[in-house]
Every structure is written in structure tokens, then in C-alpha cells.
Design a protein around this motif. Structure first.
Motif, PDB file in Angstrom:
ATOM      1  N   PRO A   1      17.651  -0.690 -12.324  1.00  0.00           N
ATOM      2  CA  PRO A   1      16.421  -0.182 -12.093  1.00  0.00           C
ATOM      3  C   PRO A   1      15.807   0.512 -13.238  1.00  0.00           C
ATOM      4  O   PRO A   1      16.769   0.781 -14.288  1.00  0.00           O
ATOM      5  N   GLN A   2      14.645   0.910 -13.364  1.00  0.00           N
ATOM      6  CA  GLN A   2      14.062   1.636 -14.451  1.00  0.00           C
ATOM      7  C   GLN A   2      14.589   3.182 -14.491  1.00  0.00           C
ATOM      8  O   GLN A   2      15.085   3.585 -13.332  1.00  0.00           O
ATOM      9  N   ASN A   3      14.725   3.631 -15.721  1.00  0.00           N
ATOM     10  CA  ASN A   3      15.399   4.921 -15.698  1.00  0.00           C
ATOM     11  C   ASN A   3      16.709   5.427 -14.773  1.00  0.00           C
ATOM     12  O   ASN A   3      16.925   6.144 -14.174  1.00  0.00           O
TER      13      ASN A   3
ATOM     14  N   THR B   1       9.156  -5.487 -18.818  1.00  0.00           N
ATOM     15  CA  THR B   1       9.036  -5.030 -19.962  1.00  0.00           C
ATOM     16  C   THR B   1       7.463  -4.801 -20.518  1.00  0.00           C
ATOM     17  O   THR B   1       6.522  -5.478 -20.143  1.00  0.00           O
ATOM     18  N   HIS B   2       7.423  -3.682 -21.758  1.00  0.00           N
ATOM     19  CA  HIS B   2       6.239  -3.828 -22.201  1.00  0.00           C
ATOM     20  C   HIS B   2       6.200  -4.447 -23.655  1.00  0.00           C
ATOM     21  O   HIS B   2       5.443  -4.479 -24.467  1.00  0.00           O
ATOM     22  N   ASP B   3       7.311  -5.138 -23.918  1.00  0.00           N
ATOM     23  CA  ASP B   3       7.448  -5.799 -25.344  1.00  0.00           C
ATOM     24  C   ASP B   3       6.667  -7.346 -25.198  1.00  0.00           C
ATOM     25  O   ASP B   3       7.322  -8.344 -25.134  1.00  0.00           O
TER      26      ASP B   3
ATOM     27  N   ILE C   1      -4.260   0.598  -2.398  1.00  0.00           N
ATOM     28  CA  ILE C   1      -3.376  -0.744  -2.784  1.00  0.00           C
ATOM     29  C   ILE C   1      -2.809  -0.625  -3.906  1.00  0.00           C
ATOM     30  O   ILE C   1      -3.555  -0.547  -5.069  1.00  0.00           O
ATOM     31  N   ILE C   2      -1.585  -0.989  -3.823  1.00  0.00           N
ATOM     32  CA  ILE C   2      -0.751  -0.775  -5.133  1.00  0.00           C
ATOM     33  C   ILE C   2      -0.521  -2.379  -5.787  1.00  0.00           C
ATOM     34  O   ILE C   2      -0.867  -2.717  -6.944  1.00  0.00           O
ATOM     35  N   LEU C   3      -0.206  -3.391  -4.791  1.00  0.00           N
ATOM     36  CA  LEU C   3      -0.264  -4.789  -5.155  1.00  0.00           C
ATOM     37  C   LEU C   3      -1.312  -5.335  -4.200  1.00  0.00           C
ATOM     38  O   LEU C   3      -1.152  -5.264  -2.960  1.00  0.00           O
TER      39      LEU C   3
ATOM     40  N   GLY D   1       2.813  -5.931 -18.018  1.00  0.00           N
ATOM     41  CA  GLY D   1       1.483  -5.200 -17.556  1.00  0.00           C
ATOM     42  C   GLY D   1       1.687  -3.865 -17.978  1.00  0.00           C
ATOM     43  O   GLY D   1       2.552  -3.208 -18.267  1.00  0.00           O
ATOM     44  N   GLU D   2       0.332  -3.105 -17.898  1.00  0.00           N
ATOM     45  CA  GLU D   2       0.197  -1.766 -18.356  1.00  0.00           C
ATOM     46  C   GLU D   2       1.150  -0.765 -17.648  1.00  0.00           C
ATOM     47  O   GLU D   2       1.163  -1.249 -16.310  1.00  0.00           O
ATOM     48  N   ASN D   3       1.126   0.205 -17.730  1.00  0.00           N
ATOM     49  CA  ASN D   3       1.842   1.432 -16.897  1.00  0.00           C
ATOM     50  C   ASN D   3       0.872   1.305 -15.566  1.00  0.00           C
ATOM     51  O   ASN D   3      -0.327   1.423 -15.544  1.00  0.00           O
ATOM     52  N   GLY D   4       1.556   1.610 -14.578  1.00  0.00           N
ATOM     53  CA  GLY D   4       1.078   1.599 -13.195  1.00  0.00           C
ATOM     54  C   GLY D   4       0.377   0.479 -12.666  1.00  0.00           C
ATOM     55  O   GLY D   4      -0.040   0.346 -11.671  1.00  0.00           O
ATOM     56  N   SER D   5       0.632  -0.913 -13.421  1.00  0.00           N
ATOM     57  CA  SER D   5       0.120  -2.031 -12.939  1.00  0.00           C
ATOM     58  C   SER D   5       0.900  -2.441 -11.613  1.00  0.00           C
ATOM     59  O   SER D   5       0.431  -3.554 -11.055  1.00  0.00           O
ATOM     60  N   GLY D   6       2.154  -1.891 -11.369  1.00  0.00           N
ATOM     61  CA  GLY D   6       2.995  -2.479  -9.997  1.00  0.00           C
ATOM     62  C   GLY D   6       4.088  -3.221 -10.420  1.00  0.00           C
ATOM     63  O   GLY D   6       4.600  -3.921  -9.426  1.00  0.00           O
ATOM     64  N   LYS D   7       4.472  -3.556 -11.623  1.00  0.00           N
ATOM     65  CA  LYS D   7       5.783  -4.119 -11.873  1.00  0.00           C
ATOM     66  C   LYS D   7       7.030  -3.864 -11.116  1.00  0.00           C
ATOM     67  O   LYS D   7       7.583  -4.307 -10.655  1.00  0.00           O
ATOM     68  N   SER D   8       7.239  -2.219 -11.332  1.00  0.00           N
ATOM     69  CA  SER D   8       8.315  -1.793 -10.660  1.00  0.00           C
ATOM     70  C   SER D   8       8.502  -1.934  -9.130  1.00  0.00           C
ATOM     71  O   SER D   8       9.359  -2.401  -8.401  1.00  0.00           O
ATOM     72  N   THR D   9       7.121  -1.589  -8.724  1.00  0.00           N
ATOM     73  CA  THR D   9       6.849  -1.824  -7.272  1.00  0.00           C
ATOM     74  C   THR D   9       7.151  -3.304  -6.711  1.00  0.00           C
ATOM     75  O   THR D   9       7.823  -3.493  -5.595  1.00  0.00           O
ATOM     76  N   LEU D  10       6.766  -4.291  -7.387  1.00  0.00           N
ATOM     77  CA  LEU D  10       7.202  -5.674  -7.176  1.00  0.00           C
ATOM     78  C   LEU D  10       8.732  -5.913  -7.090  1.00  0.00           C
ATOM     79  O   LEU D  10       9.143  -6.449  -6.121  1.00  0.00           O
ATOM     80  N   LEU D  11       9.470  -5.404  -8.050  1.00  0.00           N
ATOM     81  CA  LEU D  11      10.904  -5.599  -8.002  1.00  0.00           C
ATOM     82  C   LEU D  11      11.563  -4.943  -6.817  1.00  0.00           C
ATOM     83  O   LEU D  11      12.215  -5.403  -6.169  1.00  0.00           O
ATOM     84  N   ARG D  12      10.843  -3.764  -6.602  1.00  0.00           N
ATOM     85  CA  ARG D  12      11.402  -2.897  -5.644  1.00  0.00           C
ATOM     86  C   ARG D  12      11.274  -3.320  -4.103  1.00  0.00           C
ATOM     87  O   ARG D  12      11.698  -3.231  -3.098  1.00  0.00           O
ATOM     88  N   THR D  13      10.120  -4.173  -4.048  1.00  0.00           N
ATOM     89  CA  THR D  13       9.752  -5.032  -2.794  1.00  0.00           C
ATOM     90  C   THR D  13      10.773  -6.084  -2.603  1.00  0.00           C
ATOM     91  O   THR D  13      11.268  -6.383  -1.694  1.00  0.00           O
TER      92      THR D  13
ATOM     93  N   LEU E   1       1.012  -1.206  -0.017  1.00  0.00           N
ATOM     94  CA  LEU E   1      -0.136  -0.046  -0.179  1.00  0.00           C
ATOM     95  C   LEU E   1       0.766   1.283  -0.259  1.00  0.00           C
ATOM     96  O   LEU E   1       2.033   1.393   0.726  1.00  0.00           O
ATOM     97  N   PHE E   2       0.678   2.254  -0.777  1.00  0.00           N
ATOM     98  CA  PHE E   2       1.153   3.466  -0.783  1.00  0.00           C
ATOM     99  C   PHE E   2       0.027   4.615  -0.377  1.00  0.00           C
ATOM    100  O   PHE E   2      -0.959   4.614  -1.151  1.00  0.00           O
ATOM    101  N   ASP E   3       0.023   5.022   0.665  1.00  0.00           N
ATOM    102  CA  ASP E   3      -0.875   6.452   1.302  1.00  0.00           C
ATOM    103  C   ASP E   3      -2.215   5.774   1.153  1.00  0.00           C
ATOM    104  O   ASP E   3      -3.255   6.099   0.620  1.00  0.00           O
TER     105      ASP E   3
ATOM    106  N   ASP F   1      14.650  -3.820 -14.895  1.00  0.00           N
ATOM    107  CA  ASP F   1      13.462  -2.942 -14.956  1.00  0.00           C
ATOM    108  C   ASP F   1      13.346  -2.237 -16.400  1.00  0.00           C
ATOM    109  O   ASP F   1      13.919  -1.023 -16.206  1.00  0.00           O
ATOM    110  N   GLU F   2      12.689  -2.923 -17.181  1.00  0.00           N
ATOM    111  CA  GLU F   2      12.615  -1.861 -18.717  1.00  0.00           C
ATOM    112  C   GLU F   2      13.721  -1.500 -19.198  1.00  0.00           C
ATOM    113  O   GLU F   2      13.934  -0.280 -19.394  1.00  0.00           O
ATOM    114  N   PRO F   3      14.639  -2.049 -19.436  1.00  0.00           N
ATOM    115  CA  PRO F   3      15.796  -1.531 -20.037  1.00  0.00           C
ATOM    116  C   PRO F   3      15.804  -1.511 -21.510  1.00  0.00           C
ATOM    117  O   PRO F   3      16.632  -1.151 -22.148  1.00  0.00           O
TER     118      PRO F   3
END
Ligand SMILES: Nc1ncnc2c1ncn2[C@@H]1O[C@H](COP(=O)(O)OP(=O)(O)OP(=O)(O)O)[C@@H](O)[C@H]1O
Ligand SMILES: [Mg+2]
Length: 210
Positions: free
Chosen positions: A71-73, A180-182, A16-18, A35-47, A11-13, A148-150
Motif C-alpha cells: 500500500p501507499q505510505n 505512480t506519478h512518474d 463520486i470517487i470512481l 493520474g493527479e492527486n485525488g483522481s482515485g488511483k489508491s481507491t481503485l487498488l483498494r477496491t 462513492l464516499f459520503d 501503490d506509489e512506492p
């Protein structure tokens, strides 16, 4: 090393994110997390990397000695040459300067960028940077590689080449997770796929079943 995630919620604020997700990334296989933008992919890796430490559920406890993470970016390392970046990946191995030069050269050669060795990292192309980051990750010689999305902003043929390189990397018994989005290329090259939709798992399994 296998990665297990069971009943993970983040959860963020109060949002529910995941949402109670369970999935796994098999040992020694090339997995894609889509998964689409904002679906929680980076959050999962960062966990998994413990960047996020407030969560419910249980996940495989990855120690920093177990994984390398791109990491992404990720920012370009300033002022460093391509070879210097790859050499940084060997920071934990106690090898002589001569071996350090040799092994980083071999990694760059493996990814066809040895001719860029002395170029400034910030001045090479996106596709070349991705390969250099992968060389940096492999230099660390960890069992798990999380990326993450290289591949954003890289042409189709270079992306395909990168995926087939990743495929050979997982054959060295490394557990590889690529966000990835590919979708199409992921389906062609990866061995296990996890699809997130609005913070929940909507598919997990072999890509041919997707
Ligand atoms: N530190 C944060 N604080 C609050 N909300 C966050 C934070 N990080 C991510 N979020 C939110 O969590 C949700 C999932 O974000 P996440 O970055 O995991 O998505 P993603 O699947 O990686 O998306 P993309 O494909 O765009 O990279 C988004 O709604 C995002 O706004
Ligand atoms: Mg992301």
C-alpha cells in the motif's frame, strides 16, 4: 491472471470517487496506473484488494492467495531486519529454515541489497526499502503484484533502476500494477497504461499512444 474492471463506481459520503470506470490490467504485463492527486488511483487498488467493499459494477474477484499488495505510505516494520521482512513474505510456503535463509538471500541479491540483510529495516534508505518491499512481495510468489506509489522521494536513477527490475518481474508472467506519478519513466518502462482523471478513465492503452 488478468484483472478486469467494468462499470465500477465508488462513492464516499455521497461523493463520486470512481465514476463508472472500465479498464483492465493484462496478464503477465507491467501496467502503470497514473493520474493527479485525488483522481482515485489508491481507491481503485483498494477496491481490488477488498479494503473497500461498497461499490457498483464488477471487478475480477482477487483472492488473497492471488495477489500481494504494497500500500501507499506503508509503515516500516519496527525492530525487524531487512532479511526478517523478506522472510515474512514466505509465511505461506512450507520450506525448511535453511531454504528460507537461502531463498530470502537470493531475492535480496537479485535486487542488489544482500549486503543490507542484517540491517534494521527502518535504517535503510527509501530506495533500498522499495527493493526490500518488492523482495517481500515476490517471496509470496503470487500471480498479481499491486504496488501503490512506492517511489516517492527516490532519486531519478534509482527510480529508473527500480522500473527496469519491475519490468523483469512481469516477464515471469506476473501481472504487475504500479500506481505512480512518474509519467515519463512509466512511459519508458511499462507495457500498459491507465490514466485516471477526476475519477474517470481518460486513457488506456500502450504508453506510446499516451
Ligand atoms: N476513506 C475515505 N473517505 C472519504 N473520502 C475518501 C476516502 N479515501 C479517499 N477519499 C477521497 O477519494 C478521492 C480519491 O482518493 P485516492 O486516495 O484514491 O486518490 P489517489 O489518486 O490515490 O491520490 P494520490 O495521488 O494523492 O495518492 C479523494 O478525493 C479522497 O479525498
Ligand atoms: Mg493514492
Amino acid at each position: 491472471m488478468k484483472i478486469d474492471i467494468s462499470n465500477l463506481s465508488v462513492l464516499f459520503d455521497d461523493q463520486i470517487i470512481l465514476d463508472d470506470i472500465s479498464c483492465h490490467f493484462p496478464e503477465g504485463k507491467f501496467s502503470c496506473l497514473v493520474g493527479e492527486n485525488g483522481s482515485g488511483k489508491s481507491t481503485l487498488l483498494r477496491t481490488l484488494t477488498k479494503d473497500i467493499d461498497k461499490f457498483q459494477g464488477s471487478i475480477t474477484d482477487l483472492k488473497s492467495s492471488d495477489y500481494s499488495y504494497i500500500p501507499q505510505n506503508i509503515d516500516d516494520p519496527e525492530f525487524l531486519s531487512v532479511q526478517e521482512v523478506v522472510k515474512l513474505g514466505f509465511y505461506q510456503s512450507k520450506i525448511s529454515d535453511q531454504d528460507l535463509n537461502l531463498q530470502s538471500h537470493q531475492l535480496l541479491k537479485r535486487f542488489d541489497i544482500e549486503h543490507l540483510e542484517s540491517r534494521r529495516f527502518s535504517e535503510i534508505s527509501m530506495g533500498q526499502k522499495q527493493r526490500a518491499w518488492l523482495a517481500f512481495a515476490l517471496a509470496q510468489d503470487k500471480k498479481v503484484i499491486l504496488m501503490d506509489e512506492p517511489l516517492a522521494a527516490v532519486d531519478l536513477q534509482s527510480r529508473k533502476n527500480f522500473y527496469s527490475i519491475l519490468n523483469t518481474v512481469s516477464k515471469e508472467n506476473r501481472t504487475l500494477v504500479l500506481v505512480t506519478h512518474d509519467l515519463e519513466i512509466a512511459m519508458e518502462f511499462c507495457e500498459h497504461m491507465v490514466h485516471l482523471h477526476q475519477g474517470a478513465i481518460s486513457f488506456e492503452g500502450p504508453p506510446k499512444n499516451f
